[in-house]
Write a protein that holds these residues in place. Sequence first.
Motif, PDB file in Angstrom:
ATOM      1  N   TYR A  55       0.819  -1.198  -0.020  1.00 62.78           N
ATOM      2  CA  TYR A  55      -0.057  -0.301  -0.090  1.00 62.78           C
ATOM      3  C   TYR A  55       0.964   1.238   0.045  1.00 62.78           C
ATOM      4  CZ  TYR A  55      -4.522  -2.403   0.823  1.00 62.78           C
ATOM      5  OH  TYR A  55      -5.506  -3.275   0.454  1.00 62.78           O
ATOM      6  N   GLU A  56       2.235   1.464   0.310  1.00 63.54           N
ATOM      7  CA  GLU A  56       3.099   2.339   0.331  1.00 63.54           C
ATOM      8  C   GLU A  56       3.347   2.705  -0.964  1.00 63.54           C
ATOM      9  OE1 GLU A  56       5.822  -1.143   0.474  1.00 63.54           O
ATOM     10  OE2 GLU A  56       3.752  -0.800   1.249  1.00 63.54           O
ATOM     11  N   ALA A  57       3.955   3.839  -1.052  1.00 68.60           N
ATOM     12  CA  ALA A  57       4.315   4.420  -2.479  1.00 68.60           C
ATOM     13  C   ALA A  57       5.852   3.718  -2.663  1.00 68.60           C
ATOM     14  CB  ALA A  57       4.389   5.899  -2.580  1.00 68.60           C
ATOM     15  N   GLU A  62      13.431   1.490  -5.335  1.00 64.99           N
ATOM     16  CA  GLU A  62      12.756   0.224  -5.444  1.00 64.99           C
ATOM     17  C   GLU A  62      12.398  -0.121  -6.864  1.00 64.99           C
ATOM     18  OE1 GLU A  62      11.430  -2.400  -3.161  1.00 64.99           O
ATOM     19  OE2 GLU A  62      13.391  -1.660  -2.616  1.00 64.99           O
ATOM     20  N   ILE A  63      12.185   0.925  -7.660  1.00 63.22           N
ATOM     21  CA  ILE A  63      11.878   0.587  -8.930  1.00 63.22           C
ATOM     22  C   ILE A  63      13.019   0.162  -9.780  1.00 63.22           C
ATOM     23  CG2 ILE A  63      11.569   1.860 -11.294  1.00 63.22           C
ATOM     24  CD1 ILE A  63       9.862   3.749  -9.678  1.00 63.22           C
ATOM     25  N   ILE A  83       1.587   8.899  -8.268  1.00 62.78           N
ATOM     26  CA  ILE A  83       2.481   9.157  -9.460  1.00 62.78           C
ATOM     27  C   ILE A  83       3.947   8.331  -9.085  1.00 62.78           C
ATOM     28  CG2 ILE A  83       3.613  11.038 -10.852  1.00 62.78           C
ATOM     29  CD1 ILE A  83       1.286  12.862 -10.101  1.00 62.78           C
ATOM     30  N   LEU A  84       4.378   7.616 -10.128  1.00 65.13           N
ATOM     31  CA  LEU A  84       5.644   7.012 -10.121  1.00 65.13           C
ATOM     32  C   LEU A  84       6.846   8.119 -10.209  1.00 65.13           C
ATOM     33  CD1 LEU A  84       3.992   4.574 -10.150  1.00 65.13           C
ATOM     34  CD2 LEU A  84       5.815   3.539 -11.561  1.00 65.13           C
ATOM     35  N   THR A  85       7.762   8.270  -9.365  1.00 66.55           N
ATOM     36  CA  THR A  85       8.867   8.965  -9.751  1.00 66.55           C
ATOM     37  C   THR A  85       9.874   8.240 -10.249  1.00 66.55           C
ATOM     38  OG1 THR A  85       8.284  10.564  -7.701  1.00 66.55           O
ATOM     39  CG2 THR A  85      10.454  10.513  -8.580  1.00 66.55           C
ATOM     40  N   LEU A  86      10.399   8.197 -11.443  1.00 65.97           N
ATOM     41  CA  LEU A  86      11.257   7.208 -12.229  1.00 65.97           C
ATOM     42  C   LEU A  86      12.769   7.750 -11.932  1.00 65.97           C
ATOM     43  CD1 LEU A  86       9.334   7.195 -15.642  1.00 65.97           C
ATOM     44  CD2 LEU A  86       8.886   5.844 -13.725  1.00 65.97           C
ATOM     45  N   PRO A  87      13.784   6.777 -11.746  1.00 67.42           N
ATOM     46  CA  PRO A  87      14.988   7.009 -11.907  1.00 67.42           C
ATOM     47  C   PRO A  87      15.505   7.779 -12.937  1.00 67.42           C
ATOM     48  CG  PRO A  87      14.394   4.828 -11.471  1.00 67.42           C
ATOM     49  CD  PRO A  87      13.299   5.326 -11.821  1.00 67.42           C
ATOM     50  N   GLU A  88      16.315   8.598 -12.619  1.00 70.36           N
ATOM     51  CA  GLU A  88      16.921   9.525 -14.053  1.00 70.36           C
ATOM     52  C   GLU A  88      17.899   8.507 -14.547  1.00 70.36           C
ATOM     53  OE1 GLU A  88      18.617  13.201 -12.517  1.00 70.36           O
ATOM     54  OE2 GLU A  88      16.658  13.891 -11.667  1.00 70.36           O
ATOM     55  N   ASP A  89      17.906   8.653 -15.909  1.00 74.27           N
ATOM     56  CA  ASP A  89      19.051   7.977 -16.987  1.00 74.27           C
ATOM     57  C   ASP A  89      18.928   6.445 -16.569  1.00 74.27           C
ATOM     58  OD1 ASP A  89      19.723  10.375 -17.810  1.00 74.27           O
ATOM     59  OD2 ASP A  89      21.189  10.640 -16.153  1.00 74.27           O
ATOM     60  N   PHE A  90      17.793   5.870 -16.773  1.00 77.97           N
ATOM     61  CA  PHE A  90      17.343   4.482 -16.521  1.00 77.97           C
ATOM     62  C   PHE A  90      16.803   3.964 -17.562  1.00 77.97           C
ATOM     63  CE2 PHE A  90      15.071   1.018 -13.842  1.00 77.97           C
ATOM     64  CZ  PHE A  90      16.215   0.265 -13.916  1.00 77.97           C
ATOM     65  N   PRO A  91      17.587   3.471 -18.846  1.00 74.47           N
ATOM     66  CA  PRO A  91      17.031   3.021 -19.880  1.00 74.47           C
ATOM     67  C   PRO A  91      16.132   1.660 -19.748  1.00 74.47           C
ATOM     68  CG  PRO A  91      19.419   2.706 -19.871  1.00 74.47           C
ATOM     69  CD  PRO A  91      19.111   3.428 -18.675  1.00 74.47           C
ATOM     70  N   ALA A 131       5.594   8.004 -18.588  1.00 73.62           N
ATOM     71  CA  ALA A 131       6.583   8.964 -18.411  1.00 73.62           C
ATOM     72  C   ALA A 131       6.436   9.720 -17.381  1.00 73.62           C
ATOM     73  CB  ALA A 131       6.119   9.747 -19.797  1.00 73.62           C
ATOM     74  N   GLN A 132       7.571  10.910 -17.311  1.00 70.48           N
ATOM     75  CA  GLN A 132       7.593  11.785 -16.154  1.00 70.48           C
ATOM     76  C   GLN A 132       6.268  12.655 -16.235  1.00 70.48           C
ATOM     77  OE1 GLN A 132       9.631  11.537 -13.737  1.00 70.48           O
ATOM     78  NE2 GLN A 132      11.564  10.637 -14.640  1.00 70.48           N
ATOM     79  N   ARG A 133       6.034  13.247 -17.565  1.00 76.73           N
ATOM     80  CA  ARG A 133       4.687  13.889 -17.379  1.00 76.73           C
ATOM     81  C   ARG A 133       3.334  13.153 -17.401  1.00 76.73           C
ATOM     82  NH1 ARG A 133       1.647  16.500 -21.830  1.00 76.73           N
ATOM     83  NH2 ARG A 133       2.443  15.304 -23.352  1.00 76.73           N
ATOM     84  N   LEU A 134       2.599  13.447 -16.063  1.00 72.70           N
ATOM     85  CA  LEU A 134       1.467  12.762 -15.953  1.00 72.70           C
ATOM     86  C   LEU A 134       0.583  12.372 -17.050  1.00 72.70           C
ATOM     87  CD1 LEU A 134      -0.369  11.423 -13.547  1.00 72.70           C
ATOM     88  CD2 LEU A 134      -1.318  13.841 -13.203  1.00 72.70           C
ATOM     89  N   ASP A 135       0.109  11.393 -17.161  1.00 73.67           N
ATOM     90  CA  ASP A 135      -0.729  10.766 -18.428  1.00 73.67           C
ATOM     91  C   ASP A 135      -0.265  11.247 -19.828  1.00 73.67           C
ATOM     92  OD1 ASP A 135      -2.332   9.516 -16.514  1.00 73.67           O
ATOM     93  OD2 ASP A 135      -3.603  11.365 -16.318  1.00 73.67           O
ATOM     94  N   GLY A 136       1.183  11.499 -19.775  1.00 69.61           N
ATOM     95  CA  GLY A 136       1.503  12.156 -21.024  1.00 69.61           C
ATOM     96  C   GLY A 136       2.462  11.219 -22.035  1.00 69.61           C
ATOM     97  N   GLY A 137       2.577   9.973 -21.478  1.00 77.51           N
ATOM     98  CA  GLY A 137       3.446   9.139 -22.584  1.00 77.51           C
ATOM     99  C   GLY A 137       2.704   8.780 -23.880  1.00 77.51           C
TER     100      GLY A 137
END
Length: 275
Positions: A55-57, A62-63, A83-91, A131-137
């Motif tokens: 239940y936690e974010a 962890e991603i 909203i998922l905070t994605l790791p930077e530079d993580f291909p 994507a980083q932008r909400l609902d924007g991928g």
Amino acid sequence: MKVVYFGSDVFLSCFEYFVEKHQVLALYTYHNDEDYFTEYAIVKRAGELGIPVHYEAISPEEIRRYFTEEGCELFFIAEYDRILTLPEDFPAFRGINTHSSLLPQGRSYYPIEGAMERELSCTGVTMHKVAQRLDGGDVLAQHTIDITADTDSIDVYLQSAAWARATVEELLEHLDDRWAAGRPQAEKQPYWKRPASALLTLHPEMSRAEALAIFRKYNSMTQVELGGAWFYVTAVEAGTVSLPCEVQRLSPTRALYRVRGGHLRLHIHPMEVRT
């Protein structure tokens, strides 16, 4: 394919597909009392299969761990409230979100209720890249759902779920090709906010038809004040007989409520905090 699944009972059909055809490493879910579809069934199913439930974010660390240490190949998100905070530079990251509107229109936590509020003639479901932008991928698949005078918000949820199962099967079968062919969302449209409290609230001055129209659009987001306390309305019927008093409580979960031209028969659930 190893998958981490994020979602609730809305798209339970998609979860069933993944547990049947793939390996689900974990389920991330949430609870919201104003939602008609909660997490009851999906958590029960995960428990039967021994899938960890969170239940936690989820954190960026962890991603990264799921993909680098546990062999995860996909995050699948279907009706999730964070909203998922994605790791930077993580291909290595690859995620798909299932959203209940025809993006780019209807970016919102309340896209179906927002479509009903705006009296749109149709809405739909979009599967898109996370994507980083909400609902924007980039869009991977879309399906249109008509809204008629007989359609209520739960009808739209059910139609969305029926379409999503067939679509995710086809999408995963040809994922590399469909991923490469994703269509960018070039158009920017405003984010739909939560419907105003006044639009969700029943009151004695409204007619039976007006009250039923509110419930048709917002279902269990509908709210009412009874004796100084606030409740979500989980079901409603209308009768023609007027009541001698504004409210008659029949039980902790049922009440009769006077409106113009008759009364409402309400099924209710207490709100912890009025929103």
